[in-house]
Scaffold this motif. Structure first.
Motif, PDB file in Angstrom:
ATOM      1  N   VAL A  98       0.810  -1.112   0.043  1.00 55.39           N
ATOM      2  CA  VAL A  98      -0.078   0.122   0.032  1.00 55.39           C
ATOM      3  C   VAL A  98       0.896   1.243  -0.041  1.00 55.39           C
ATOM      4  O   VAL A  98       0.600   2.264  -0.689  1.00 55.39           O
ATOM      5  N   GLY A  99       2.051   1.157   0.610  1.00 54.79           N
ATOM      6  CA  GLY A  99       3.093   2.362   0.812  1.00 54.79           C
ATOM      7  C   GLY A  99       3.585   2.528  -0.598  1.00 54.79           C
ATOM      8  O   GLY A  99       3.995   3.716  -0.832  1.00 54.79           O
ATOM      9  N   SER A 100       3.474   1.687  -1.640  1.00 56.07           N
ATOM     10  CA  SER A 100       4.248   1.934  -2.822  1.00 56.07           C
ATOM     11  C   SER A 100       2.998   2.413  -3.824  1.00 56.07           C
ATOM     12  O   SER A 100       3.163   2.520  -5.099  1.00 56.07           O
ATOM     13  N   PHE A 101       2.092   2.264  -3.355  1.00 55.97           N
ATOM     14  CA  PHE A 101       0.912   2.610  -4.217  1.00 55.97           C
ATOM     15  C   PHE A 101       0.722   4.226  -4.557  1.00 55.97           C
ATOM     16  O   PHE A 101       1.161   5.112  -3.833  1.00 55.97           O
ATOM     17  N   SER A 102       0.625   4.367  -5.780  1.00 59.21           N
ATOM     18  CA  SER A 102       0.391   6.229  -6.220  1.00 59.21           C
ATOM     19  C   SER A 102      -1.247   6.128  -5.785  1.00 59.21           C
ATOM     20  O   SER A 102      -1.864   5.509  -5.394  1.00 59.21           O
ATOM     21  N   ALA A 103      -1.536   7.450  -5.956  1.00 61.81           N
ATOM     22  CA  ALA A 103      -2.925   8.117  -5.638  1.00 61.81           C
ATOM     23  C   ALA A 103      -3.907   7.352  -6.483  1.00 61.81           C
ATOM     24  O   ALA A 103      -5.037   7.063  -6.010  1.00 61.81           O
ATOM     25  N   ARG A 104      -3.605   6.878  -7.621  1.00 66.45           N
ATOM     26  CA  ARG A 104      -4.200   6.237  -8.552  1.00 66.45           C
ATOM     27  C   ARG A 104      -4.884   4.833  -7.667  1.00 66.45           C
ATOM     28  O   ARG A 104      -6.127   4.438  -7.806  1.00 66.45           O
ATOM     29  N   GLU A 105      -3.891   3.971  -7.276  1.00 63.98           N
ATOM     30  CA  GLU A 105      -4.230   2.641  -6.785  1.00 63.98           C
ATOM     31  C   GLU A 105      -5.052   2.935  -5.498  1.00 63.98           C
ATOM     32  O   GLU A 105      -5.848   2.171  -5.130  1.00 63.98           O
ATOM     33  N   VAL A 106      -4.597   3.828  -4.478  1.00 65.62           N
ATOM     34  CA  VAL A 106      -5.367   4.199  -3.441  1.00 65.62           C
ATOM     35  C   VAL A 106      -6.774   4.654  -3.673  1.00 65.62           C
ATOM     36  O   VAL A 106      -7.735   4.155  -2.876  1.00 65.62           O
ATOM     37  N   GLY A 107      -7.277   5.431  -4.729  1.00 64.26           N
ATOM     38  CA  GLY A 107      -8.171   5.673  -5.157  1.00 64.26           C
ATOM     39  C   GLY A 107      -9.232   4.666  -5.490  1.00 64.26           C
ATOM     40  O   GLY A 107     -10.237   4.657  -5.355  1.00 64.26           O
ATOM     41  N   LEU A 380       2.782  15.422 -10.806  1.00 67.95           N
ATOM     42  CA  LEU A 380       3.720  14.687 -11.694  1.00 67.95           C
ATOM     43  C   LEU A 380       5.303  14.892 -11.140  1.00 67.95           C
ATOM     44  O   LEU A 380       6.184  14.252 -11.691  1.00 67.95           O
ATOM     45  N   ILE A 381       5.555  16.094 -10.576  1.00 66.39           N
ATOM     46  CA  ILE A 381       7.025  16.402 -10.403  1.00 66.39           C
ATOM     47  C   ILE A 381       7.583  15.539  -9.436  1.00 66.39           C
ATOM     48  O   ILE A 381       8.768  14.747  -9.613  1.00 66.39           O
ATOM     49  N   PRO A 382       6.973  15.337  -8.239  1.00 68.19           N
ATOM     50  CA  PRO A 382       7.762  14.221  -7.180  1.00 68.19           C
ATOM     51  C   PRO A 382       7.307  12.799  -7.659  1.00 68.19           C
ATOM     52  O   PRO A 382       7.812  11.784  -6.793  1.00 68.19           O
ATOM     53  N   ARG A 383       6.698  12.546  -8.732  1.00 65.80           N
ATOM     54  CA  ARG A 383       6.380  11.428  -9.294  1.00 65.80           C
ATOM     55  C   ARG A 383       5.338  10.546  -8.221  1.00 65.80           C
ATOM     56  O   ARG A 383       5.588   9.490  -8.173  1.00 65.80           O
ATOM     57  N   LEU A 384       4.253  11.339  -7.900  1.00 65.53           N
ATOM     58  CA  LEU A 384       3.315  10.787  -7.186  1.00 65.53           C
ATOM     59  C   LEU A 384       2.468  10.121  -8.065  1.00 65.53           C
ATOM     60  O   LEU A 384       1.617   9.014  -7.787  1.00 65.53           O
ATOM     61  N   ILE A 385       2.226  10.408  -9.257  1.00 64.67           N
ATOM     62  CA  ILE A 385       1.818   9.786 -10.382  1.00 64.67           C
ATOM     63  C   ILE A 385       2.477   9.963 -11.633  1.00 64.67           C
ATOM     64  O   ILE A 385       3.468  10.878 -11.700  1.00 64.67           O
ATOM     65  N   ASP A 386       2.424   9.251 -12.703  1.00 63.71           N
ATOM     66  CA  ASP A 386       3.346   9.240 -13.888  1.00 63.71           C
ATOM     67  C   ASP A 386       2.413   9.748 -14.798  1.00 63.71           C
ATOM     68  O   ASP A 386       1.224   9.536 -15.044  1.00 63.71           O
ATOM     69  N   VAL A 387       3.104  10.572 -15.758  1.00 65.57           N
ATOM     70  CA  VAL A 387       2.300  10.811 -17.109  1.00 65.57           C
ATOM     71  C   VAL A 387       1.937   9.871 -17.848  1.00 65.57           C
ATOM     72  O   VAL A 387       2.585   8.637 -18.087  1.00 65.57           O
ATOM     73  N   VAL A 399      12.007  11.855 -14.698  1.00 67.15           N
ATOM     74  CA  VAL A 399      11.609  11.402 -13.220  1.00 67.15           C
ATOM     75  C   VAL A 399      11.552   9.804 -13.208  1.00 67.15           C
ATOM     76  O   VAL A 399      11.993   9.357 -12.255  1.00 67.15           O
ATOM     77  N   ARG A 400      11.164   9.343 -14.341  1.00 66.26           N
ATOM     78  CA  ARG A 400      10.942   7.907 -14.309  1.00 66.26           C
ATOM     79  C   ARG A 400      12.057   7.111 -14.460  1.00 66.26           C
ATOM     80  O   ARG A 400      12.297   5.787 -14.131  1.00 66.26           O
ATOM     81  N   LEU A 407      15.032  11.550  -6.021  1.00 64.21           N
ATOM     82  CA  LEU A 407      13.941  12.484  -6.530  1.00 64.21           C
ATOM     83  C   LEU A 407      13.278  13.347  -5.575  1.00 64.21           C
ATOM     84  O   LEU A 407      13.281  14.592  -5.448  1.00 64.21           O
ATOM     85  N   ARG A 408      12.530  12.653  -4.725  1.00 68.34           N
ATOM     86  CA  ARG A 408      12.086  13.299  -3.481  1.00 68.34           C
ATOM     87  C   ARG A 408      12.856  13.730  -2.492  1.00 68.34           C
ATOM     88  O   ARG A 408      12.159  14.769  -1.772  1.00 68.34           O
ATOM     89  N   ALA A 409      13.970  13.611  -2.235  1.00 72.59           N
ATOM     90  CA  ALA A 409      14.728  14.262  -1.475  1.00 72.59           C
ATOM     91  C   ALA A 409      15.212  15.617  -1.737  1.00 72.59           C
ATOM     92  O   ALA A 409      15.380  16.556  -1.133  1.00 72.59           O
ATOM     93  N   ALA A 410      14.978  15.875  -3.128  1.00 75.78           N
ATOM     94  CA  ALA A 410      15.239  17.157  -3.870  1.00 75.78           C
ATOM     95  C   ALA A 410      14.246  18.111  -3.645  1.00 75.78           C
ATOM     96  O   ALA A 410      14.200  19.144  -4.049  1.00 75.78           O
ATOM     97  N   ILE A 411      12.782  17.569  -3.039  1.00 74.17           N
ATOM     98  CA  ILE A 411      11.683  18.234  -3.384  1.00 74.17           C
ATOM     99  C   ILE A 411      11.189  18.512  -1.944  1.00 74.17           C
ATOM    100  O   ILE A 411      11.025  17.596  -1.241  1.00 74.17           O
TER     101      ILE A 411
END
Length: 577
Positions: A98-107, A380-387, A399-400, A407-411
């Motif tokens: 679940v922790g690896s899911f993006s907002a799409r899967e959680v939704g 899309l920038i911290p890759r919470l979802i992918d284009v 970002v992929r 990536l997220r350490a820089a944001i």
């Protein structure tokens, strides 16, 4: 699916399961010999008046009883260790997935359903594992052994068993077959109750503000009634099971006593053999009852296993690359190249053909109407979802192709709905930087204009924060979220309408304090108030997911009708006030 899940998660506990099998075999064999020893005492000891023989055989009965008790305790201990350990591992893997899911899967699953699957569903599978570890070995040995020993001591009564056991097994199979769909319906209704309850607790302020207590009470009542009705349907089947077992058991006992009485009067069967036969019938039927109880739990556990496996088998749409590469340039540079994002099954994309560049040391503001895709763009920038088409680059690298952690350490992200975790103010800010000192925390609070109200709190940085940050106001929560993002000094700062709860004076002070610390960072701000972003280096205007204007405030006023309309509407609103 249930068997596969249990096999997978019980595999690391082979030693405990092996111990369960061994001690259960020993305990069950000891139990099977007790009626034979009892019959021997009756027919060869009591009938002859041989006290020594009675004491000797009684000693053996006592020894077998002790072995049975020790074996039962040991099997329960090792079985519990194996099943509870498997449940722990299953919850761990579910949480990781679940922790690896993006907002799409959680939704897709929904937060209440994911919570139910991680708690209630795992508990049902775990409970079945505990029962299976102690019953699965005992019941077959007891049933088969009881039939063998019963035939051995009373062959002329064995035909009763030949009829009773299949009848009992068939009756249980019919009842259990009807339980499976009812258990599946019950788990769905548990999800519904959890969803309604979670919404009502989370949104209690909205419920009270709009005087919707009665409506929400009825809504919960409907979900609760549905769950109760589903539980009652299952309960009726469970209630039918045990009377059925008892009826068949009692009829079998009556048949054995009836037939056995005639056999004793004919001299074909001795009293001890009849007593042993009754004991073996009880053991056989006990084994069938144990197996029925396990089979009764299996349908619900099977449904739960399906739901758990569904989560474990779902891959995140945001998959880390197996061969990550580093930033090709300055990690503060953000580029969108014909970026598009479309939700699965949607008729139109949320974002389409988005192309722009945000450079280090600049501020990019994003404006647009509600639903224009501003939050999606930031996600899309911290890759919470992918284009779904095109590309997003950070530091010159897609970002992929970056390690998500790098990536997220820089944001630094300040979400639209700032969320605080249960703990203290200090622990919440250390989400941004785990090793932050108190001085660094106070500096971040100063930048976010939050140091004043934190100092006024009785415990300062150690002030307790409730889950979600409900113990502080909306504006205070936003400022704490800003401090949490600033404390890590990121190369990219994303503000998703993060100043909406601040008054204009506080907003201005926060932005002024941010300028020195973000001088070399790339700042991207989603804003509703145009007056707060007129000084941005570039303003991006979104409409229906498309870029309709990019430029400075003055450039857009002259060239972008959409932006001019937004400015005019806000100026008109201010004039009306």
């Amino acid at each position: 699916m249930l068997i596969r899940l249990l096999r997978t998660y019980l595999a690391p506990y082979r030693r405990e399961l092996g111990a369960v099998v061994v001690v259960q075999i020993i305990a069950t064999i000891a139990m099977l010999y007790l009626p034979t020893l009892n019959a021997d005492i009756i027919d060869n000891g009591i009938a002859r008046g041989d006290t020594d023989y009675i004491l000797r055989m009684g000693g053996w009965m006592l020894l077998f009883s002790v072995v049975q008790v020790i074996g039962s305790i040991a099997s329960s201990f090792f079985g519990a260790r194996a099943s509870l350990g498997a449940g722990r591992d299953l919850r761990r893997d579910l949480m990781r997935r679940v922790g690896s899911f993006s907002a799409r899967e959680v939704g897709t699953f929904g937060a209440p359903s994911l919570i139910t699957r991680t708690t209630n569903d795992v508990q049902q599978v775990q409970l079945l594992g505990v029962m299976a570890a102690t019953i699965l070995v005992t019941a077959p040995i007891m049933c088969i052994g009881g039939i063998v020993m019963g035939v051995r001591v009373g062959a002329s009564l064995a035909w009763v068993l030949v009829i009773a056991v299949p009848v009992l097994g068939g009756a249980m199979a019919l009842i259990i077959a009807r339980m499976i769909p009812q258990f599946r319906a019950m788990q769905v209704r548990i999800d519904a109750v959890n969803r309604v309850l979670r919404e009502q607790i989370t949104g209690i302020r909205v419920v009270r503000a709009f005087v919707r207590e009665d409506h929400e009470r009825r809504r919960f009542g409907d979900a609760n009634d549905d769950l109760t009705a589903a539980s009652l349907r299952v309960g009726r089947l469970v209630a039918l099971m045990f009377p059925t077992v008892l009826l068949i058991t009692n009829v079998t006992m009556v048949a054995i006593v009836w037939v056995g009485g005639y056999r004793i009067s004919d001299g074909a069967v001795e009293i001890g053999a009849l007593t042993a036969m009754i004991s073996y019938v009880m053991q056989i039927l006990m084994a069938v009852m144990m197996a029925s109880f396990l089979a009764m739990m299996a349908p619900r556990a099977s449904v739960c296993a399906e739901r758990i496996t569904e989560v474990l088998a779902t891959d995140s749409s945001v998959v880390p690359t197996p061969t990550p590469i580093g930033f090709a340039g300055d990690p503060g540079r953000v580029e969108f190249r014909d970026a598009q994002f479309r939700y699965p099954g949607a008729d139109a994309p949320v974002l389409c053909d988005l192309t722009l560049t945000a450079r280090p040391g600049t501020t990019t503001a994003i404006v647009g109407s509600t639903g224009a895709g501003k939050t999606t763009m930031l996600s899309l920038i911290p890759r919470l979802i992918d284009v779904t088409a095109g590309a997003v680059l950070v530091g010159g690298t897609d970002v992929r192709d970056l390690d998500p952690e790098v990536l997220r350490a820089a944001i630094g992200v300040v979400p639209q709905k700032p969320y605080l975790f249960s703990g203290t103010i200090a622990s919440n800010l250390r989400y941004g930087k785990a090793d932050a000192t108190d001085d660094e925390i106070w500096e971040a609070l100063r930048i976010a204009q939050a140091d004043g109200f934190v100092r006024d709190m009785p415990d300062g940085l150690d002030t307790a924060v409730a889950q979600g940050g409900t113990t502080v106001s909306g504006g205070q929560r936003q400022r704490l979220a800003i401090a949490r993002a600033v404390i890590r000094r990121p190369s990219i700062l994303l503000f998703d309408d993060s100043f909406s709860a601040l008054d204009l004076a506080t907003d201005a002070r926060v932005r002024a304090a941010l300028k020195p610390v973000t001088r070399e960072a790339c700042v991207i701000v989603v804003a509703q108030r145009v007056s707060t972003v007129v000084d941005a280096d570039q303003i991006v205007v979104l409409e229906h997911g498309r870029t309709v204007g990019i430029g400075t405030h003055d450039e857009l006023l002259a060239s972008c009708p959409t932006y001019a309309e937004i400015v005019d509407s806000q100026l008109a609103a201010q004039g009306a006030r």
